[in-house]
Design a protein around this motif. Structure first.
Motif, mmCIF file in Angstrom:
data_model
loop_
_atom_site.group_PDB
_atom_site.id
_atom_site.type_symbol
_atom_site.label_atom_id
_atom_site.label_comp_id
_atom_site.label_asym_id
_atom_site.label_seq_id
_atom_site.Cartn_x
_atom_site.Cartn_y
_atom_site.Cartn_z
ATOM 1 N N ARG A 60 0.836 -1.114 -0.230
ATOM 2 C CA ARG A 60 -0.018 0.138 -0.035
ATOM 3 C C ARG A 60 1.301 1.987 -0.108
ATOM 4 O O ARG A 60 0.610 2.192 -0.490
ATOM 5 N N GLU A 61 1.576 0.751 0.743
ATOM 6 C CA GLU A 61 2.987 2.633 0.542
ATOM 7 C C GLU A 61 3.419 2.727 -0.811
ATOM 8 O O GLU A 61 3.401 3.648 -0.845
ATOM 9 N N ALA A 62 3.779 1.375 -1.111
ATOM 10 C CA ALA A 62 4.317 1.836 -2.251
ATOM 11 C C ALA A 62 3.582 2.275 -3.193
ATOM 12 O O ALA A 62 3.973 3.183 -4.174
ATOM 13 N N VAL A 63 2.492 1.932 -3.588
ATOM 14 C CA VAL A 63 1.678 2.177 -4.372
ATOM 15 C C VAL A 63 1.265 3.902 -4.211
ATOM 16 O O VAL A 63 0.683 4.675 -5.155
ATOM 17 N N ALA A 64 1.366 3.932 -3.474
ATOM 18 C CA ALA A 64 0.683 5.283 -2.386
ATOM 19 C C ALA A 64 1.505 6.541 -2.770
ATOM 20 O O ALA A 64 1.707 7.457 -2.876
ATOM 21 N N SER A 65 2.786 5.726 -2.985
ATOM 22 C CA SER A 65 3.872 6.822 -2.688
ATOM 23 C C SER A 65 3.643 7.596 -4.575
ATOM 24 O O SER A 65 4.458 8.716 -4.428
#
Length: 216
Positions: A60-65
Motif C-alpha cells: 500500500r505504501e509503495a502504491v501510495a508513493s
C-alpha cells in the motif's frame, strides 16, 4: 490467519541512484540483515534491526508513493523467504519492481517480471568466494549485473567473469561502478573504454547529490 512480516530498516521516495534506472523516481524498501561483510559497505546500518511490517502495508505504501517503480534492497533481501511474495504483490499492483541482491543467493525464487540487479563480488571486497555463479544461467535481458571495482585487479577479474560466463549474451546491462575513494572516475572510465566489451560505467548519483545521507 497469520500476517507475514518483514524487518524493514527504512522506506523512502527518491531517485534511483544506480543501475540502468539511474535518475528514475523510485520508492525504496530497505530490509534488514545481510549474509556478507564487504569491506566497502556503505549500508552497515542495515545489517541488523528493523521494524516488522506486513507485506500488505508495504505494498500500500509503495502504491501510495506514486513513484511507479519500487526497489527492494538491503542488506540482502533474499535472506527473507517472504520477499518473492512481496515482489509478486508489488507486480500485481502494477509497479515496476527492482531487486538489488548481493549475488550470493538463488535469484530463481523471484517472480517473472522483476528486474534482478545482481552484484558480482570482486576480490578486493573480501567476498568473491561467496558469488553464486549458477545465478548467471538464470539471467534474462531484463536483469543487470553490477561490478563494484576497487582496483585494476578487480576490473580485470570482472572482465574475466564476463567472458567465462558469456554474460554479454545473456543481458545487455553489465555495469561497472567505482568504490568511492579507491578508484578515480577518469581511471575507471579509461578501463571501460579500453575493455572492448559491451559494458557501461556508472557513478552513484545519490552520493553525488546527497553524500552519505541516509534515506535518499
Amino acid at each position: 490467519m497469520m500476517t507475514t512480516l518483514l524487518p524493514v530498516i527504512e522506506t523512502f521516495s527518491s531517485i534511483q541512484g544506480e543501475s540502468t534506472h539511474a535518475g528514475k523516481r523510485c520508492f525504496f524498501i530497505r530490509l534488514a540483515g545481510c549474509n556478507l561483510r564487504c569491506n566497502y559497505c556503505d549500508t552497515t546500518y542495515a545489517w541488523a534491526g528493523g521494524a516488522m511490517r506486513s507485506l500488505e502495508e508495504l505494498t500500500r505504501e509503495a502504491v501510495a508513493s506514486g513513484m511507479g517503480t519500487v526497489e527492494l534492497t538491503g542488506g540482502e533481501p533474499l535472506l527473507h523467504d517472504a520477499v518473492p511474495q512481496l515482489a509478486q504483490m508489488l507486480l500485481d499492483a502494477g509497479l515496476e519492481v527492482l531487486i538489488e541482491t548481493n549475488g550470493s543467493l538463488d535469484i530463481g525464487v523471484l517472480p517473472e517480471g522483476c528486474c534482478r540487479i545482481v552484484d558480482c563480488k570482486l576480490p578486493d571486497s573480501g567476498m568473491a568466494e561467496r558469488n553464486l555463479f549458477a545465478n548467471y544461467e538464470l539471467l534474462t535481458p531484463r536483469d543487470e549485473v553490477k561490478f563494484v571495482v576497487s582496483s585494476r585487479a578487480d576490473f580485470d577479474w570482472a572482465i574475466a567473469v564476463i567472458d567465462r560466463y558469456e554474460l554479454a549474451a545473456k543481458t545487455p546491462h553489465l555495469i561497472f561502478s567505482p568504490v568511492w575513494g579507491r578508484v578515480g572516475f577518469t581511471e575507471l572510465a579509461d578501463w571501460v573504454v579500453r575493455s572492448q566489451r559491451p559494458v557501461r560505467m556508472q557513478l552513484q548519483l545519490h552520493k553525488m547529490i546527497w553524500g552519505d545521507k541516509k534515506g535518499v
